[in-house]
Design a protein around this motif. Structure first.
Motif, PDB file in Angstrom:
ATOM      1  N   ALA A  72       2.698  24.304  20.923  1.00  0.00           N
ATOM      2  CA  ALA A  72       2.529  25.699  21.319  1.00  0.00           C
ATOM      3  C   ALA A  72       3.190  26.647  20.319  1.00  0.00           C
ATOM      4  CB  ALA A  72       3.105  25.924  22.715  1.00  0.00           C
ATOM      5  N   GLY A  73       4.364  26.296  19.839  1.00  0.00           N
ATOM      6  CA  GLY A  73       5.094  27.158  18.933  1.00  0.00           C
ATOM      7  C   GLY A  73       4.449  27.316  17.568  1.00  0.00           C
ATOM      8  N   GLU A  74       3.486  26.452  17.236  1.00  0.00           N
ATOM      9  CA  GLU A  74       2.802  26.519  15.944  1.00  0.00           C
ATOM     10  C   GLU A  74       1.568  27.412  15.982  1.00  0.00           C
ATOM     11  OE1 GLU A  74       3.645  24.682  12.925  1.00  0.00           O
ATOM     12  OE2 GLU A  74       5.502  24.804  14.088  1.00  0.00           O
ATOM     13  N   TYR A  75       1.199  27.859  17.179  1.00  0.00           N
ATOM     14  CA  TYR A  75      -0.088  28.520  17.367  1.00  0.00           C
ATOM     15  C   TYR A  75      -0.246  29.767  16.497  1.00  0.00           C
ATOM     16  CZ  TYR A  75      -3.782  31.220  19.656  1.00  0.00           C
ATOM     17  OH  TYR A  75      -4.907  31.942  19.907  1.00  0.00           O
ATOM     18  N   PHE A  76       0.723  30.657  16.496  1.00  0.00           N
ATOM     19  CA  PHE A  76       0.569  31.927  15.797  1.00  0.00           C
ATOM     20  C   PHE A  76       0.502  31.736  14.281  1.00  0.00           C
ATOM     21  CE2 PHE A  76       2.468  33.107  19.880  1.00  0.00           C
ATOM     22  CZ  PHE A  76       1.523  34.019  20.317  1.00  0.00           C
ATOM     23  N   ARG A  77       1.267  30.772  13.761  1.00  0.00           N
ATOM     24  CA  ARG A  77       1.190  30.487  12.323  1.00  0.00           C
ATOM     25  C   ARG A  77      -0.196  29.997  11.937  1.00  0.00           C
ATOM     26  NH1 ARG A  77       1.097  26.077   9.541  1.00  0.00           N
ATOM     27  NH2 ARG A  77       1.634  24.758  11.332  1.00  0.00           N
ATOM     28  N   ILE A  78      -0.725  29.096  12.742  1.00  0.00           N
ATOM     29  CA  ILE A  78      -2.039  28.535  12.442  1.00  0.00           C
ATOM     30  C   ILE A  78      -3.122  29.608  12.547  1.00  0.00           C
ATOM     31  CG2 ILE A  78      -3.780  26.896  13.279  1.00  0.00           C
ATOM     32  CD1 ILE A  78      -1.439  25.060  14.061  1.00  0.00           C
ATOM     33  N   MET A  79      -3.022  30.463  13.536  1.00  0.00           N
ATOM     34  CA  MET A  79      -4.003  31.537  13.680  1.00  0.00           C
ATOM     35  C   MET A  79      -3.925  32.512  12.501  1.00  0.00           C
ATOM     36  SD  MET A  79      -6.006  31.260  16.247  1.00  0.00           S
ATOM     37  CE  MET A  79      -6.015  29.471  16.076  1.00  0.00           C
ATOM     38  N   GLU A  80      -2.731  32.799  12.038  1.00  0.00           N
ATOM     39  CA  GLU A  80      -2.582  33.691  10.889  1.00  0.00           C
ATOM     40  C   GLU A  80      -3.250  33.096   9.666  1.00  0.00           C
ATOM     41  OE1 GLU A  80       0.974  35.909   8.350  1.00  0.00           O
ATOM     42  OE2 GLU A  80       1.448  34.731  10.129  1.00  0.00           O
ATOM     43  N   GLU A  81      -3.056  31.784   9.463  1.00  0.00           N
ATOM     44  CA  GLU A  81      -3.700  31.118   8.338  1.00  0.00           C
ATOM     45  C   GLU A  81      -5.215  31.102   8.484  1.00  0.00           C
ATOM     46  OE1 GLU A  81      -1.911  27.289   8.307  1.00  0.00           O
ATOM     47  OE2 GLU A  81       0.029  27.990   7.511  1.00  0.00           O
ATOM     48  N   ALA A  82      -5.684  31.123   9.735  1.00  0.00           N
ATOM     49  CA  ALA A  82      -7.127  31.109  10.007  1.00  0.00           C
ATOM     50  C   ALA A  82      -7.689  32.521  10.096  1.00  0.00           C
ATOM     51  CB  ALA A  82      -7.404  30.351  11.302  1.00  0.00           C
ATOM     52  N   ARG A  83      -6.952  33.521   9.618  1.00  0.00           N
ATOM     53  CA  ARG A  83      -7.372  34.921   9.544  1.00  0.00           C
ATOM     54  C   ARG A  83      -7.672  35.524  10.914  1.00  0.00           C
ATOM     55  NH1 ARG A  83      -9.093  35.079   4.078  1.00  0.00           N
ATOM     56  NH2 ARG A  83      -9.290  37.355   4.162  1.00  0.00           N
ATOM     57  N   VAL A  84      -6.772  35.245  11.869  1.00  0.00           N
ATOM     58  CA  VAL A  84      -6.861  35.844  13.188  1.00  0.00           C
ATOM     59  C   VAL A  84      -5.522  36.504  13.500  1.00  0.00           C
ATOM     60  CG1 VAL A  84      -7.147  35.474  15.662  1.00  0.00           C
ATOM     61  CG2 VAL A  84      -8.572  34.210  14.050  1.00  0.00           C
ATOM     62  N   VAL A  85      -5.534  37.809  13.749  1.00  0.00           N
ATOM     63  CA  VAL A  85      -4.331  38.522  14.171  1.00  0.00           C
ATOM     64  C   VAL A  85      -4.405  38.605  15.693  1.00  0.00           C
ATOM     65  CG1 VAL A  85      -2.976  40.633  13.970  1.00  0.00           C
ATOM     66  CG2 VAL A  85      -4.337  39.825  12.019  1.00  0.00           C
TER      67      VAL A  85
END
Length: 695
Positions: free
Chosen positions: A202-215
C-alpha cells in the motif's frame, strides 16, 4: 498493536468531472464510519481520485479490531436465584438466551436493586478479515446523480468498474465486487502508461502512480494547473482571472495535466467579450487570457491530459476547434444584427414558457403590468419609468436570436448587446441584462433602477405562476430554479434597501394570471406557501450575517411582507441584545407575556383603573406607544427598543402593587389587557418570546 497502511483503489471508465468531488467526500465519510463501527483504530484517512480511479488510503490501520465487552442486564437477583442460591428458570433462560453459562452471571447494583448481568467478550478479528467485509460496503455505499449499469451486472456505479486494488500493507484484501476480485494490479495513465502495474504494498502506491504519470491527489493537480496557467499567461503579458468552477472541472478531467497556450485571429475580438468567453470556457474548458485593463487577448490556455509530447499538434487541434466555434459566432452575430431587437418580440408568441402558463410573449405582457405597479411603489421618476417599461418589452427578445439559440448561457447578455447595436437607451440595454441577475450565489446584483424593477418583476412572476400551479421544489428537484429566484428577490431588495410590500407584489402577480390561465391554487394559499418559502431564504441570509437563530425566529414571526424591515429589525435586535438596556426590555416583556399569554383580553377601560400602579402603567404605556410608533414609522428599530426599555419600572411596580388574577372579572380582564398591551407593543418588532435568554 502493530499497524499497516490500507489502500483501496476503484478503477473505472472516465467519471464525469462533476461527480468526482462529491464521491470523494462520501468515500472518506463512509470509511470513517465503517472503521469506527468495526472498532479498527487508524491514522489519517485520505480520499483521492482522478477521472479513472477513486482511492482510499488509510495510514496506520490496526492489525486487529479492539475487543468488545458487552454487559447485558437480566432479571433482578431475587428473581434469578432462590433463597438457597439455586438459579431459577428466569436465570437459566436469560443465560441461555445470551449464550453464557448461568455460573458466569455477575451481580451489579442498579440504584438500590441488585440485578444479574451477562458479560460477553467478543475478541477482535484480524484487520484483513474485517476489511474484506468492508470493501463491498465502501463501494456500494457511494451514490451518484446518474449511475450506470453495464454488462449483466445489477450493480450501479458512476461508470463501469474495470479493476480493484485492495492492500493491507503487502497483503491483498480478498473480496469481490461487480464480478471483479480485488488484487494488486492497477493501471497508470491511459496513454502514457497503459500497461498493468503491480502494487507490492500500500505504501508504494503513490510512487508507482507518479512513475505511471498519474497525479492521484486532486489538490496537487489543481496547484499544478493553476501554476502552469498563470505562467503561460504572464508569458504573454496577460493574466487569467480566478475561476474556481472552471479550475475544479479541469482538475477533475485530467490525470496528468499539462497546460498549453493557443491563439486565435485578433479579428474575433470584435465580438462581444462574453461570446468569446462562453465559447472558450463553457464549450472548450479553456481559460481566457486578459491583458491591460481586463481586455481579452487573442489567446487562450487549455489543459491536456498528458505530457509535453506532441504539444504543437495538440495546440493546433485546439485552435482549429475554437476557430470553428468563433466562426459560427461571427455568423450568428452578423445575421442577428440584420434585424433590430424590437422586431423580434412578436416571435416570442411561438415560444412556450411553461405549458400551463403560456408563452414567453404572455410573460412579457405580465412583466409590463408588474413594472407599471412597481414604478410608483418604488418611487421611480418619469425617465426611469420609461426605461423600465421599454426594457420590459424587450427583455426576452434575444431568446429568438441565433446566438442565444446556439449559446443559451448568453441570454440577457446578447439582449444588452443587440439593444445597444439597435440604438436603444444604454440604461434600457443594461436593464435587459440585469433582469436575470443574480444568476448564481455570489453573482453581481442589478444596480440600475429599471434593472432592479425588472429583475423583481421577472422573478415574482415565475414564483407566483409556479406556486399557483402547484409546482414547488422538492428535495433536490427545482427545475425552475425557484429557490434561486426567491433568494434573488431578497438580495435585490436588501442590496438597494427597497421598501415595498411583498404581499401586494404577490397579489399583483397573481392577478396578472387570472382570467388568462386556469390556476390550481388560490391566492391565500399561494401567499401562505410563498411567505414560508421566502422565510427559509431569509433564515439563510440572516444566519450568514452572523445573527443568532433565535433572533431570526423572533423577527420572522412578524411576517414576510417587508423584507428590508425584517433585515433592519433583525440587525437592531441582535445589536441591542448585547447592551444593558436589553435586560429591561426582556424583563418587562417576559413578565407581561407569561401571565397574559393564555388570555385574549386586549382592551383596557381607563375608568376601571383604581390602583396607582395600574394607572401608572396605563399612562406609561400610552406614552411609550406614541414614541414607539414614531420610531417604527421612521424605521428606527433601535430607538423603538430603547423606548420599550422604559416600561421596565412601571411593569415592576405594577406586579409589586397589584394582583392580576383577582376574583373580580372586570378588574382581572382590565389588568390582563394592560399586560397584553405591553406584549403587543414589543411584538411589532419581534416575538420576544422566541428568544433564548439565560439569566
Amino acid at each position: 498493536m502493530s499497524t499497516k497502511d490500507f489502500l483501496l483503489e476503484i478503477g473505472t471508465e472516465e467519471i464525469p468531472a462533476r461527480f468526482l468531488d462529491p464521491a470523494l467526500e462520501q468515500l472518506q465519510e463512509l470509511a470513517r464510519d465503517l472503521l469506527r463501527e468495526n472498532r479498527l483504530a487508524h491514522g489519517e484517512i485520505r480520499a483521492l481520485g482522478t477521472p479513472r480511479r477513486l482511492v482510499l488510503f488509510v495510514r496506520d490501520l490496526a492489525s486487529r479490531q479492539e475487543s468488545l465487552v458487552q454487559e447485558v442486564k437480566g432479571p433482578a437477583l431475587k428473581v434469578a436465584f432462590n433463597q438457597s442460591g439455586e438459579p431459577t428458570r428466569a436465570a437459566l433462560g436469560f443465560a441461555r438466551s445470551q449464550g453464557v453459562d448461568v455460573s458466569q452471571l455477575v451481580v451489579k447494583n442498579v440504584g438500590p436493586v441488585e440485578y444479574v448481568f451477562a458479560v460477553k467478550r467478543q475478541e477482535g478479528r484480524p484487520a484483513q478479515e474485517v476489511l474484506a467485509g468492508m470493501g463491498p460496503s465502501l463501494i456500494n455505499g457511494l451514490h451518484f446523480p446518474k449511475p450506470m449499469r453495464w454488462g449483466v451486472q445489477e450493480v450501479r456505479f458512476a461508470r463501469p468498474i474495470r479493476w480493484l486494488v485492495a492492500l493491507y500493507g503487502e497483503e491483498v484484501v480478498d473480496f469481490s465486487f461487480a464480478g471483479l476480485s480485488a488484487g494488486r494490479i492497477s493501471y497508470g495513465h491511459r496513454v502514457l502508461s497503459p500497461r498493468p502495474l503491480t502494487i507490492p504494498a500500500a505504501g508504494e502506491y503513490f510512487r508507482i502512480m507518479e512513475e505511471a504519470r498519474v497525479v492521484v491527489d486532486p489538490r496537487e493537480r489543481r496547484q499544478m494547473i493553476w501554476k502552469q496557467v498563470r505562467e503561460l499567461a504572464a508569458g504573454r503579458n496577460g493574466q487569467v482571472l480566478p475561476d474556481e468552477e472552471l479550475l475544479t472541472e479541469v482538475t477533475n478531467l485530467v490525470e496528468y495535466p499539462t497546460a498549453l497556450l493557443g491563439t486565435f485571429d485578433a479579428a474575433y475580438l470584435e465580438l462581444p467579450a462574453e461570446v468569446l468567453i462562453t465559447s472558450m470556457r463553457e464549450h472548450q474548458r479553456y481559460f481566457p487570457v486578459r491583458g491591460a485593463g481586463g481586455k481579452l487577448l487573442p489567446c487562450f490556455i487549455a489543459v491536456r491530459n498528458g505530457g509535453k509530447e506532441y504539444l504543437d499538434t495538440v495546440r493546433a487541434g485546439n485552435e482549429k476547434v475554437l476557430k470553428a466555434r468563433l466562426s459560427d459566432a461571427v455568423f450568428f452575430w452578423k445575421e442577428d444584427l440584420k434585424r433590430p431587437l424590437a422586431s423580434r418580440v412578436e416571435a416570442l408568441k411561438k415560444i412556450v414558457w411553461q405549458e400551463s402558463l403560456g408563452t414567453v410573449y404572455d410573460k412579457v405582457g405580465r412583466l409590463t403590468g408588474l413594472v407599471r405597479y412597481l414604478i410608483p411603489a418604488l418611487g421611480a421618476d418619469e425617465r426611469e419609468a420609461e426605461q423600465a417599461l421599454r426594457a420590459a418589452h424587450l427583455c426576452k427578445a434575444d431568446l429568438v436570436t441565433s446566438m442565444v439559440y446556439e449559446f443559451p448561457e448568453l441570454q440577457g447578455i446578447m439582449g444588452r448587446e443587440y439593444a445597444l447595436a439597435a440604438g436603444e437607451d444604454p440604461t434600457v440595454a443594461r436593464a435587459i441584462y440585469e433582469h436575470y441577475l443574480p444568476r448564481f450565489s455570489g453573482d453581481e446584483l442589478p444596480h440600475t433602477f429599471p434593472g432592479r424593477i425588472l429583475s423583481l418583476a421577472d422573478k415574482v412572476d415565475t414564483l407566483v405562476g409556479c406556486f399557483a400551479m402547484g409546482i414547488q421544489p422538492s428535495g433536490s428537484q427545482d427545475p425552475y430554479a425557484l429557490r434561486r429566484q426567491a433568494l434573488g428577490i431578497c438580495h435585490v431588495i436588501l442590496d438597494a434597501g427597497l421598501v415595498l410590500s411583498l404581499r401586494e407584489l404577490v397579489d399583483r402577480a397573481y392577478g396578472q394570471y387570472q382570467g388568462r390561465v386556469e390556476l390550481k391554487i388560490g391566492l391565500e394559499q399561494v401567499w401562505t406557501d410563498l411567505a414560508e418559502f421566502f422565510a427559509q431564504r431569509m433564515k439563510g441570509i440572516l444566519a450568514d450575517a452572523g445573527i443568532s437563530y433565535d433572533t431570526v425566529e423572533a423577527v420572522l414571526s412578524t411576517g414576510m411582507d417587508d423584507i428590508t424591515g425584517l433585515w433592519q429589525r433583525a440587525r437592531a435586535l441582535a445589536a441591542f441584545r448585547e447592551e444593558p438596556g436589553f435586560a429591561a426590555v426582556w424583563t418587562a416583556f417576559n413578565r407581561a407575556y407569561n401571565l397574559s399569554k393564555k388570555h385574549g383580553f386586549t382592551t383596557v377601560d381607563p375608568g376601571a383603573l383604581a390602583h396607582p400602579a395600574e394607572v401608572s402603567l396605563y399612562e406609561s404605556l400610552k406614552q411609550v406607544q406614541e414614541r414607539v410608533q414614531r420610531f417604527m414609522d421612521a424605521r428606527d428599530y433601535r430607538g423603538a427598543l430603547e423606548a420599550l426599555a422604559s416600561l421596565r419600572a412601571p411593569v415592576d411596580q405594577f406586579f409589586d402593587g397589584v394582583m392580576v388574577m383577582v376574583e373580580d372579572e372586570t378588574i382581572r380582564n382590565n389588568r390582563l389587557g394592560l399586560l397584553k398591551g405591553v406584549v403587543a407593543l414589543a411584538s411589532g418588532i419581534a416575538d420576544l418570546s422566541k428568544l433564548v435568554v439565560y439569566t
